[in-house]
Scaffold this motif. Sequence first.
Motif, PDB file in Angstrom:
ATOM      1  N   ASP A 128       0.841  -1.193   0.000  1.00  0.00           N
ATOM      2  CA  ASP A 128       0.000   0.000   0.000  1.00  0.00           C
ATOM      3  C   ASP A 128       0.872   1.236   0.000  1.00  0.00           C
ATOM      4  OD1 ASP A 128       0.730   0.734   2.694  1.00  0.00           O
ATOM      5  OD2 ASP A 128      -0.742  -0.671   3.443  1.00  0.00           O
ATOM      6  N   TRP A 129       0.244   2.375  -0.229  1.00  0.00           N
ATOM      7  CA  TRP A 129       1.003   3.627  -0.324  1.00  0.00           C
ATOM      8  C   TRP A 129       1.467   4.125   1.027  1.00  0.00           C
ATOM      9  CZ3 TRP A 129       2.987   5.194  -4.698  1.00  0.00           C
ATOM     10  CH2 TRP A 129       2.434   4.739  -5.872  1.00  0.00           C
TER      11      TRP A 129
ATOM     12  N   ASP B  10      -2.525  -1.850  -3.114  1.00  0.00           N
ATOM     13  CA  ASP B  10      -2.684  -1.169  -4.392  1.00  0.00           C
ATOM     14  C   ASP B  10      -2.014  -2.007  -5.491  1.00  0.00           C
ATOM     15  OD1 ASP B  10      -3.196   1.617  -5.790  1.00  0.00           O
ATOM     16  OD2 ASP B  10      -1.175   0.970  -6.369  1.00  0.00           O
ATOM     17  N   ALA B  11      -2.758  -2.340  -6.535  1.00  0.00           N
ATOM     18  CA  ALA B  11      -2.234  -3.196  -7.605  1.00  0.00           C
ATOM     19  C   ALA B  11      -1.067  -2.549  -8.353  1.00  0.00           C
ATOM     20  CB  ALA B  11      -3.347  -3.559  -8.586  1.00  0.00           C
ATOM     21  N   GLN B  12      -1.153  -1.263  -8.643  1.00  0.00           N
ATOM     22  CA  GLN B  12      -0.073  -0.603  -9.372  1.00  0.00           C
ATOM     23  C   GLN B  12       1.216  -0.587  -8.552  1.00  0.00           C
ATOM     24  OE1 GLN B  12      -0.763   3.490 -10.413  1.00  0.00           O
ATOM     25  NE2 GLN B  12       0.961   3.562 -11.795  1.00  0.00           N
ATOM     26  N   LEU B  13       1.111  -0.230  -7.299  1.00  0.00           N
ATOM     27  CA  LEU B  13       2.285  -0.210  -6.435  1.00  0.00           C
ATOM     28  C   LEU B  13       2.829  -1.622  -6.238  1.00  0.00           C
ATOM     29  CD1 LEU B  13       4.222   1.406  -4.662  1.00  0.00           C
ATOM     30  CD2 LEU B  13       2.625   1.087  -2.788  1.00  0.00           C
ATOM     31  N   THR B  14       1.928  -2.579  -6.077  1.00  0.00           N
ATOM     32  CA  THR B  14       2.360  -3.961  -5.892  1.00  0.00           C
ATOM     33  C   THR B  14       3.088  -4.473  -7.123  1.00  0.00           C
ATOM     34  OG1 THR B  14       0.571  -4.386  -4.335  1.00  0.00           O
ATOM     35  CG2 THR B  14       1.569  -6.315  -5.375  1.00  0.00           C
ATOM     36  N   SER B  15       2.641  -4.088  -8.311  1.00  0.00           N
ATOM     37  CA  SER B  15       3.330  -4.541  -9.526  1.00  0.00           C
ATOM     38  C   SER B  15       4.753  -3.988  -9.585  1.00  0.00           C
ATOM     39  CB  SER B  15       2.549  -4.160 -10.780  1.00  0.00           C
ATOM     40  OG  SER B  15       2.551  -2.766 -10.998  1.00  0.00           O
ATOM     41  N   ARG B  16       4.946  -2.779  -9.130  1.00  0.00           N
ATOM     42  CA  ARG B  16       6.296  -2.194  -9.101  1.00  0.00           C
ATOM     43  C   ARG B  16       7.164  -2.894  -8.056  1.00  0.00           C
ATOM     44  NH1 ARG B  16       5.369   4.262 -10.082  1.00  0.00           N
ATOM     45  NH2 ARG B  16       4.163   3.996 -11.980  1.00  0.00           N
TER      46      ARG B  16
ATOM     47  N   SER C 273       3.474 -11.618  -3.767  1.00  0.00           N
ATOM     48  CA  SER C 273       3.013 -10.452  -4.528  1.00  0.00           C
ATOM     49  C   SER C 273       2.395 -10.897  -5.853  1.00  0.00           C
ATOM     50  CB  SER C 273       4.154  -9.450  -4.746  1.00  0.00           C
ATOM     51  OG  SER C 273       5.204  -9.999  -5.496  1.00  0.00           O
TER      52      SER C 273
ATOM     53  N   LEU D 228      -1.463 -10.176  -7.300  1.00  0.00           N
ATOM     54  CA  LEU D 228      -1.723  -9.577  -8.609  1.00  0.00           C
ATOM     55  C   LEU D 228      -2.589 -10.441  -9.512  1.00  0.00           C
ATOM     56  CD1 LEU D 228       1.812  -8.066  -9.207  1.00  0.00           C
ATOM     57  CD2 LEU D 228      -0.309  -6.777  -8.764  1.00  0.00           C
TER      58      LEU D 228
END
Length: 93
Positions: free
Chosen positions: A41-42, A59-65, A88, A92
């Motif tokens: 999470d952020w 958060d999916a975007q943050l997790t992908s990074r 992770s 996803l």
Amino acid sequence: ALRWIERGGAAAPVAVVRLRAEIASCFARLAAVQRADGGFDWIGVGGGARKGAREVGSDAQLTSRAHAVLVRAQTLGFAGAAERASRSRAFLE
């Protein structure tokens, strides 16, 4: 950069040791904030809300990074990276 250095790049052996230690420290900080569901999470609270903070979902975007970093750490042979990357990846999917 680490692989290049380890393969005989221009760095002294002590530089390799320091670089691996720095990467290990960064990996440990990232692993410490991975949430129970495998995501990130952020806020970076690692699955529990800070006192007075509202709970925020992964958060999916943050997790992908973060997942990309974990996979790279796995490739470099850092202990625990494979398990963290697997968690992770499961989030996803």
